[in-house]
Design a protein around this motif. Structure first.
Motif, PDB file in Angstrom:
ATOM      1  N   PHE A  22       0.545  -1.035   0.334  1.00 48.54           N
ATOM      2  CA  PHE A  22       0.045  -0.167  -0.102  1.00 48.54           C
ATOM      3  C   PHE A  22       1.173   1.392  -0.282  1.00 48.54           C
ATOM      4  O   PHE A  22       2.093   1.274   0.549  1.00 48.54           O
ATOM      5  N   ALA A  23       0.010   1.933  -0.214  1.00 42.19           N
ATOM      6  CA  ALA A  23       0.601   3.355  -0.929  1.00 42.19           C
ATOM      7  C   ALA A  23       1.786   4.311   0.473  1.00 42.19           C
ATOM      8  O   ALA A  23       0.117   4.506   1.221  1.00 42.19           O
ATOM      9  N   SER A 263      -0.771 -10.803  11.083  1.00 40.22           N
ATOM     10  CA  SER A 263      -2.376 -10.326  10.738  1.00 40.22           C
ATOM     11  C   SER A 263      -2.582  -9.062  10.852  1.00 40.22           C
ATOM     12  O   SER A 263      -2.988  -8.560  10.835  1.00 40.22           O
ATOM     13  N   VAL A 264      -1.567  -8.175  11.184  1.00 40.24           N
ATOM     14  CA  VAL A 264      -2.258  -7.042  11.718  1.00 40.24           C
ATOM     15  C   VAL A 264      -1.995  -5.977  10.020  1.00 40.24           C
ATOM     16  O   VAL A 264      -2.895  -5.421   9.900  1.00 40.24           O
ATOM     17  N   ALA A 269      -3.781  -3.643   5.361  1.00 35.49           N
ATOM     18  CA  ALA A 269      -4.321  -3.500   3.763  1.00 35.49           C
ATOM     19  C   ALA A 269      -5.136  -4.078   3.240  1.00 35.49           C
ATOM     20  O   ALA A 269      -6.175  -3.630   1.820  1.00 35.49           O
ATOM     21  N   GLU A 270      -6.086  -5.213   3.503  1.00 36.03           N
ATOM     22  CA  GLU A 270      -7.061  -5.946   3.301  1.00 36.03           C
ATOM     23  C   GLU A 270      -8.459  -4.107   3.147  1.00 36.03           C
ATOM     24  O   GLU A 270      -9.023  -3.641   2.528  1.00 36.03           O
ATOM     25  N   GLU A 271      -8.241  -3.291   4.070  1.00 33.85           N
ATOM     26  CA  GLU A 271      -9.021  -2.090   4.563  1.00 33.85           C
ATOM     27  C   GLU A 271      -8.572  -1.294   3.902  1.00 33.85           C
ATOM     28  O   GLU A 271      -9.257  -0.562   2.918  1.00 33.85           O
ATOM     29  N   PHE A 341      -6.270  -0.659  -4.475  1.00 38.88           N
ATOM     30  CA  PHE A 341      -7.561  -0.481  -4.536  1.00 38.88           C
ATOM     31  C   PHE A 341      -7.218  -1.353  -6.451  1.00 38.88           C
ATOM     32  O   PHE A 341      -7.130  -0.476  -7.244  1.00 38.88           O
ATOM     33  N   GLN A 342      -8.706  -1.856  -6.436  1.00 35.90           N
ATOM     34  CA  GLN A 342      -9.245  -2.505  -7.754  1.00 35.90           C
ATOM     35  C   GLN A 342     -11.025  -1.786  -7.850  1.00 35.90           C
ATOM     36  O   GLN A 342     -10.929  -2.407  -7.223  1.00 35.90           O
ATOM     37  N   PRO A 343     -11.022  -1.162  -9.140  1.00 35.71           N
ATOM     38  CA  PRO A 343     -10.040  -1.401  -9.878  1.00 35.71           C
ATOM     39  C   PRO A 343      -8.888   0.350  -9.788  1.00 35.71           C
ATOM     40  O   PRO A 343      -9.490   1.578  -9.678  1.00 35.71           O
TER      41      PRO A 343
END
Length: 460
Positions: A22-23, A263-264, A269-271, A341-343
């Motif tokens: 993530f940026a 896990s953290v 990253a998922e958020e 993020f996608q797209p």
């Protein structure tokens, strides 16, 4: 100054691999001079961190004489929690009540999580899924925890809590005595983990870092620099510190919670991967009127006033914004290239309408939303009896009472520090047009959050 050091794309270097990590600013690079903390910020931080001095080497602080005079060296071990100032829950004789449980889901440090449900006995629910993450031996963190609420006469009432522990599904109700109190405590712990990683660190700090990086690397002469610069103050500096202080192998969240560092990082990253600037708080506002729901009206009011503020700025600077549009195009390219993020293309800035939306989104998160989730942390997390980010099974052979006490002390200490550095309140330091709007909307923002708690930027 040589050419490389004057080139913002050299000084503001991205961390990791574009599109994979993530940026954010490269934590291994020196902090560019223009984003270093100001002396006023350092002084302000020192004043607010004073209560935790015994846990910090005294020779680092100008207050060492006072600390020794008052015997603050004795504030160690279990005594720390009793020495620290009271938080909101400690002042509430009803802190374990079901009514207070409902109120904090609406207005506590992790707002906006209630979801409307259909075809159930309950109308709203909040659910946290943690089962796919690694929990250390002896740690207590349900695979999932869901609190359900009934809507009755413009008021929410807790219905039940369902959670899964060691693959056993458990349903608890308000009539279940200590089992019910345990279910609420487990839920508050899971909520705390996700508040820190998703709402606080993910949605504000690291989400805004990607916009700040693209901004600093490209926007030099555009009027947008004047608009956004005050709201990015301190962000990259605190995020660089936070890479080791909050996350990482020895960071606060892996140390104080039952989750490991991988896990953290995964939750974080998922958020970030689901966040983009084409958003407004209207998307998460509850569809039903609820009398003590103070967050939604405050969030909607803040968004509305920021739309007015940014719109007026664009009207007054439209020609110059267009003149330097090539800087915005370059900012857009950086956003897209480094986003997870996608797209990716959805983060592109195609016209002034997109840019205006992006500016409102940035200002909302750097002022109102971060102030809410950060400054309320001590209200909920300053009392271990009420909410602990990490829980451990005393009957497990891995249980270490001294280690748990140390972790709880770290929680209270950090929550105090984060919640009490009120540097650059918007009501004092914002441009006059923004100040006027804040006062105009004050009655809609309060009582959700005091106006003086809304800071200009994410600097802690």
């Amino acid at each position: 100054m040589n050419q490389s050091s004057s080139n913002p794309k050299v000084r503001f270097k991205y961390y990791g691999t574009p599109g994979k990590d993530f940026a954010r600013f490269d934590v291994n690079s020196p902090l560019p001079e223009e984003v270093e903390p100001t002396p006023r910020y350092e002084a302000h931080l020192g004043l607010q961190i004073f209560p935790t001095l015994p846990l910090i080497p005294l020779f680092n602080w100008a207050f060492s004489g006072l600390a020794k005079k008052f015997g603050f060296r004795s504030m160690i071990g279990s005594s720390l929690q009793t020495w620290m100032p009271a938080n909101l829950s400690r002042l509430r004789p009803d802190k374990f009540s079901d009514e207070y449980f409902v109120e904090r889901r609406l207005n506590g440090f992790n707002p906006g999580k209630l979801k409307r449900v259909a075809e159930q006995e309950w109308q709203y629910a909040v659910r946290y899924n943690t089962g796919r993450y690694q929990v250390e031996p002896g740690g207590i963190l349900p695979e999932y925890s869901e609190a359900r609420f009934i809507l009755r006469d413009r008021s929410l009432h807790v219905h039940s809590i369902e959670y899964s522990w060691k693959e056993q599904v458990i349903n608890c109700f308000p009539t279940d005595g200590q089992y019910w109190e345990d279910a609420k405590y487990y839920f508050r712990s899971a909520e705390y983990v996700f508040q820190e990683i998703q709402s606080h660190l993910g949605r504000t700090h690291m989400n805004m870092d990607q916009y700040a990086m693209a901004f600093y690397r490209n926007v030099i002469k555009s009027p947008i620099r004047e608009l956004l610069w005050p709201h990015f103050e301190g962000l990259i500096s605190i995020d660089k510190k936070g890479a080791s202080l909050i996350i990482g192998n020895s960071g606060f969240i892996p140390e104080a919670s039952a989750l490991d560092s991988n896990s953290v990082d995964g939750i974080l990253a998922e958020e970030i991967a689901i966040l983009n600037y084409h958003w407004s708080p209207a998307r998460q506002a509850l569809p039903d009127p609820i009398d003590n729901n103070y967050f939604d009206p405050a969030a909607l009011a803040m968004w509305e006033l920021l739309e007015k503020y940014v719109s007026e700025f664009f009207v007054n600077n439209q020609q110059e914004i267009q003149t330097y549009w090539h800087e915005i195009e370059d900012m857009s390219k950086d956003l897209v290239a480094h986003s997870i993020f996608q797209p990716k293309e959805k983060l592109a800035i195609n016209d002034q309408k997109d840019l205006q939306q992006l500016c409102v989104y940035i200002l909302y998160h750097c002022t109102f939303f971060h102030s809410w989730v950060n400054n309320k942390q001590y209200e909920d997390g300053g009392d271990i009896e009420y909410a602990a980010i990490g829980l451990w099974d005393e009957d497990d052979p891995n249980y270490d009472a001294k280690k748990v006490e140390k972790r709880h002390n770290a929680q209270v200490k950090l929550m105090w520090t984060l919640a009490n550095v009120h540097y650059n309140p918007a009501i004092e330091f914002a441009p006059l047009p923004l100040k006027k709007l804040l006062w105009e909307y004050r009655d809609r923002i309060e009582p959700g959050i005091p106006l003086e708690w809304i800071m200009m930027s994410i600097n802690i």
